[in-house]
Motif scaffolding. Structure first.
Motif, PDB file in Angstrom:
ATOM      1  N   THR A 159       0.968  -0.609  -0.295  1.00  0.00           N
ATOM      2  CA  THR A 159      -0.158  -0.073  -0.240  1.00  0.00           C
ATOM      3  C   THR A 159       0.939   1.069   0.204  1.00  0.00           C
ATOM      4  O   THR A 159       0.790   3.045   0.246  1.00  0.00           O
ATOM      5  CB  THR A 159      -0.923   0.084   1.479  1.00  0.00           C
ATOM      6  OG1 THR A 159      -0.393   0.070   2.294  1.00  0.00           O
ATOM      7  CG2 THR A 159      -1.875  -1.424   0.830  1.00  0.00           C
ATOM      8  N   ASP A 160       2.232   1.224  -0.652  1.00  0.00           N
ATOM      9  CA  ASP A 160       2.691   2.446  -0.703  1.00  0.00           C
ATOM     10  C   ASP A 160       1.586   3.510  -1.407  1.00  0.00           C
ATOM     11  O   ASP A 160       1.548   2.643  -2.316  1.00  0.00           O
ATOM     12  CB  ASP A 160       3.912   2.406  -1.188  1.00  0.00           C
ATOM     13  CG  ASP A 160       4.960   1.224  -0.406  1.00  0.00           C
ATOM     14  OD1 ASP A 160       4.967   0.714   0.748  1.00  0.00           O
ATOM     15  OD2 ASP A 160       5.830   0.941  -0.277  1.00  0.00           O
ATOM     16  N   TYR A 161       2.597   4.695  -1.533  1.00  0.00           N
ATOM     17  CA  TYR A 161       1.977   5.925  -1.741  1.00  0.00           C
ATOM     18  C   TYR A 161       2.179   5.575  -3.452  1.00  0.00           C
ATOM     19  O   TYR A 161       1.098   5.642  -4.077  1.00  0.00           O
ATOM     20  CB  TYR A 161       2.358   6.587  -1.661  1.00  0.00           C
ATOM     21  CG  TYR A 161       1.893   8.531  -2.051  1.00  0.00           C
ATOM     22  CD1 TYR A 161       0.596   8.390  -1.750  1.00  0.00           C
ATOM     23  CD2 TYR A 161       2.957   9.039  -2.938  1.00  0.00           C
ATOM     24  CE1 TYR A 161      -0.118  10.124  -2.776  1.00  0.00           C
ATOM     25  CE2 TYR A 161       2.105  10.553  -3.313  1.00  0.00           C
ATOM     26  CZ  TYR A 161       0.761  10.757  -3.169  1.00  0.00           C
ATOM     27  OH  TYR A 161      -0.238  11.484  -3.973  1.00  0.00           O
ATOM     28  N   VAL A 162       3.182   4.962  -3.944  1.00  0.00           N
ATOM     29  CA  VAL A 162       4.221   5.072  -4.973  1.00  0.00           C
ATOM     30  C   VAL A 162       2.872   3.842  -5.855  1.00  0.00           C
ATOM     31  O   VAL A 162       2.492   4.260  -6.913  1.00  0.00           O
ATOM     32  CB  VAL A 162       5.679   4.802  -5.427  1.00  0.00           C
ATOM     33  CG1 VAL A 162       5.192   2.876  -5.424  1.00  0.00           C
ATOM     34  CG2 VAL A 162       5.839   4.965  -6.268  1.00  0.00           C
ATOM     35  N   PHE A 163       2.652   2.623  -5.557  1.00  0.00           N
ATOM     36  CA  PHE A 163       1.448   2.058  -5.436  1.00  0.00           C
ATOM     37  C   PHE A 163       0.175   2.318  -6.575  1.00  0.00           C
ATOM     38  O   PHE A 163      -0.608   2.639  -6.703  1.00  0.00           O
ATOM     39  CB  PHE A 163       1.230   0.455  -4.772  1.00  0.00           C
ATOM     40  CG  PHE A 163       2.518  -0.244  -4.856  1.00  0.00           C
ATOM     41  CD1 PHE A 163       3.774  -0.537  -5.492  1.00  0.00           C
ATOM     42  CD2 PHE A 163       3.881  -0.609  -4.001  1.00  0.00           C
ATOM     43  CE1 PHE A 163       4.529  -1.153  -5.956  1.00  0.00           C
ATOM     44  CE2 PHE A 163       4.498  -0.851  -3.703  1.00  0.00           C
ATOM     45  CZ  PHE A 163       5.416  -1.511  -4.437  1.00  0.00           C
ATOM     46  N   TYR A 164      -0.148   3.684  -5.313  1.00  0.00           N
ATOM     47  CA  TYR A 164      -1.280   3.979  -5.672  1.00  0.00           C
ATOM     48  C   TYR A 164      -0.780   4.705  -6.366  1.00  0.00           C
ATOM     49  O   TYR A 164      -2.152   5.442  -7.723  1.00  0.00           O
ATOM     50  CB  TYR A 164      -2.019   4.355  -4.696  1.00  0.00           C
ATOM     51  CG  TYR A 164      -2.885   5.938  -4.836  1.00  0.00           C
ATOM     52  CD1 TYR A 164      -3.848   5.485  -4.787  1.00  0.00           C
ATOM     53  CD2 TYR A 164      -2.662   7.220  -4.495  1.00  0.00           C
ATOM     54  CE1 TYR A 164      -4.703   6.941  -4.709  1.00  0.00           C
ATOM     55  CE2 TYR A 164      -3.586   8.148  -4.639  1.00  0.00           C
ATOM     56  CZ  TYR A 164      -4.752   8.312  -4.742  1.00  0.00           C
ATOM     57  OH  TYR A 164      -5.312   8.766  -5.293  1.00  0.00           O
ATOM     58  N   LEU A 165      -0.049   5.847  -6.780  1.00  0.00           N
ATOM     59  CA  LEU A 165       0.042   6.240  -8.290  1.00  0.00           C
ATOM     60  C   LEU A 165       0.157   6.378  -9.064  1.00  0.00           C
ATOM     61  O   LEU A 165      -0.263   6.030 -10.138  1.00  0.00           O
ATOM     62  CB  LEU A 165       1.338   7.610  -7.268  1.00  0.00           C
ATOM     63  CG  LEU A 165       1.238   8.565  -6.736  1.00  0.00           C
ATOM     64  CD1 LEU A 165       2.280   9.052  -6.448  1.00  0.00           C
ATOM     65  CD2 LEU A 165       0.275   9.453  -7.323  1.00  0.00           C
ATOM     66  N   TYR A 166       1.013   4.317  -8.880  1.00  0.00           N
ATOM     67  CA  TYR A 166       0.863   3.792 -10.449  1.00  0.00           C
ATOM     68  C   TYR A 166      -0.399   3.421 -10.728  1.00  0.00           C
ATOM     69  O   TYR A 166      -1.184   3.392 -11.831  1.00  0.00           O
ATOM     70  CB  TYR A 166       1.477   3.061 -10.009  1.00  0.00           C
ATOM     71  CG  TYR A 166       2.998   2.489 -10.531  1.00  0.00           C
ATOM     72  CD1 TYR A 166       3.687   2.986 -11.545  1.00  0.00           C
ATOM     73  CD2 TYR A 166       3.757   2.724  -9.057  1.00  0.00           C
ATOM     74  CE1 TYR A 166       4.733   3.679 -11.971  1.00  0.00           C
ATOM     75  CE2 TYR A 166       5.114   3.035  -9.841  1.00  0.00           C
ATOM     76  CZ  TYR A 166       5.829   3.484 -11.055  1.00  0.00           C
ATOM     77  OH  TYR A 166       6.521   3.721 -11.030  1.00  0.00           O
ATOM     78  N   GLU A 167      -1.331   2.810 -10.105  1.00  0.00           N
ATOM     79  CA  GLU A 167      -2.712   2.705  -9.992  1.00  0.00           C
ATOM     80  C   GLU A 167      -3.814   3.852 -10.934  1.00  0.00           C
ATOM     81  O   GLU A 167      -4.295   3.418 -11.765  1.00  0.00           O
ATOM     82  CB  GLU A 167      -3.252   1.918  -8.881  1.00  0.00           C
ATOM     83  CG  GLU A 167      -4.410   1.112  -9.545  1.00  0.00           C
ATOM     84  CD  GLU A 167      -5.173   0.453  -7.890  1.00  0.00           C
ATOM     85  OE1 GLU A 167      -6.059   0.878  -8.220  1.00  0.00           O
ATOM     86  OE2 GLU A 167      -4.319  -0.442  -7.459  1.00  0.00           O
ATOM     87  N   ILE A 168      -3.368   4.470 -10.105  1.00  0.00           N
ATOM     88  CA  ILE A 168      -4.413   5.890 -10.865  1.00  0.00           C
ATOM     89  C   ILE A 168      -3.353   6.255 -12.154  1.00  0.00           C
ATOM     90  O   ILE A 168      -4.745   6.803 -12.674  1.00  0.00           O
ATOM     91  CB  ILE A 168      -4.653   7.126  -9.741  1.00  0.00           C
ATOM     92  CG1 ILE A 168      -3.301   7.698  -9.026  1.00  0.00           C
ATOM     93  CG2 ILE A 168      -4.949   6.861  -8.516  1.00  0.00           C
ATOM     94  CD1 ILE A 168      -3.683   9.281  -8.719  1.00  0.00           C
ATOM     95  N   SER A 169      -2.556   6.259 -12.162  1.00  0.00           N
ATOM     96  CA  SER A 169      -2.856   6.632 -13.452  1.00  0.00           C
ATOM     97  C   SER A 169      -2.513   5.649 -14.613  1.00  0.00           C
ATOM     98  O   SER A 169      -2.681   5.986 -15.996  1.00  0.00           O
ATOM     99  CB  SER A 169      -0.291   7.149 -13.841  1.00  0.00           C
ATOM    100  OG  SER A 169      -0.005   6.064 -13.497  1.00  0.00           O
ATOM    101  N   SER A 170      -2.434   4.423 -14.816  1.00  0.00           N
ATOM    102  CA  SER A 170      -2.502   3.065 -15.005  1.00  0.00           C
ATOM    103  C   SER A 170      -4.423   3.916 -15.691  1.00  0.00           C
ATOM    104  O   SER A 170      -4.747   2.979 -16.460  1.00  0.00           O
ATOM    105  CB  SER A 170      -2.442   2.030 -14.797  1.00  0.00           C
ATOM    106  OG  SER A 170      -3.390   1.712 -14.085  1.00  0.00           O
ATOM    107  N   THR A 171      -5.335   4.397 -14.744  1.00  0.00           N
ATOM    108  CA  THR A 171      -6.230   4.279 -15.034  1.00  0.00           C
ATOM    109  C   THR A 171      -6.781   5.390 -15.503  1.00  0.00           C
ATOM    110  O   THR A 171      -7.913   5.908 -16.015  1.00  0.00           O
ATOM    111  CB  THR A 171      -7.499   3.281 -13.605  1.00  0.00           C
ATOM    112  OG1 THR A 171      -7.196   5.548 -12.595  1.00  0.00           O
ATOM    113  CG2 THR A 171      -7.804   2.833 -13.007  1.00  0.00           C
ATOM    114  N   LYS A 172      -6.301   6.251 -15.632  1.00  0.00           N
ATOM    115  CA  LYS A 172      -6.507   7.678 -16.636  1.00  0.00           C
ATOM    116  C   LYS A 172      -7.198   7.249 -17.805  1.00  0.00           C
ATOM    117  O   LYS A 172      -5.160   6.786 -18.855  1.00  0.00           O
ATOM    118  CB  LYS A 172      -5.383   8.135 -16.671  1.00  0.00           C
ATOM    119  CG  LYS A 172      -5.493   9.076 -15.237  1.00  0.00           C
ATOM    120  CD  LYS A 172      -3.806  10.071 -14.774  1.00  0.00           C
ATOM    121  CE  LYS A 172      -4.810  10.403 -13.226  1.00  0.00           C
ATOM    122  NZ  LYS A 172      -3.682  11.821 -12.950  1.00  0.00           N
TER     123      LYS A 172
END
Length: 172
Positions: A159-172
């Motif tokens: 749940t590191d912040y960077v994993f969140y960033l990767y996930e939201i960038s892949s859904t754009k």
């Protein structure tokens, strides 16, 4: 228009909490309230702590009185008493909606606020800093959850912040 960083951080906090609920529902039910030697006596108690703290801080950022915040602590304790995993998940969801309603109606996330604490006194800070505190506090205790899950012989969830960033960038 880019989202305010405090809102992005809060979205991460909700995302990370949700990742834990998904993972916990994949694991044997008995690990949720099994007593273990850790920072908290169980995963359930850790979730109650995160929920209660998030409830307190919502009152602080709303600039509620200390009496109102104290009352919210009692309500949080009553709401979370003996709750199972799915019930806690719903409480977290409902609380996140209250935060989002607050954010929707707040025009200045960088405004100064001055919470008063009975022990520590008056704090001069910014609303956005307190949102960051909520997120940092949750991250710290999600680390406790990871340790508790691993201590019981299971893998946790990243749940590191960077994993969140990767996930939201892949859904754009």
């Amino acid at each position: 228009m880019k989202k305010h960083h405090a809102l992005q951080l809060y979205d991460y906090h909700v995302w990370a909490n949700n990742k834990f609920f998904v993972r916990l529902k994949e694991l044997p039910r008995d690990i949720y309230d099994r007593e273990i030697q850790s920072g908290f006596s169980s995963i359930a108690e850790t979730l109650v702590h995160i929920y209660t703290a998030d409830t307190i801080w919502l009152g602080v950022i709303r600039e509620n009185s200390m009496d109102e915040i104290q009352a919210s602590i009692i309500q949080a304790q009553e709401k979370t008493k003996d709750k199972g995993l799915e019930e806690m998940e719903m409480l977290f969801y409902d609380l996140s909606k209250k935060y989002q309603d607050f954010f929707y109606n707040e025009s200045d996330l960088d405004k100064e606020i001055f919470p008063e604490h009975p022990q520590y006194g008056r704090l001069e800070t910014y609303l956005s800093e307190l949102v960051q505190h909520v997120v940092n506090h949750g991250t710290y205790h999600r680390g406790n959850l990871t340790a508790m899950i691993r201590q019981q012989g299971y893998s946790s969830v990243p749940t590191d912040y960077v994993f969140y960033l990767y996930e939201i960038s892949s859904t754009k």
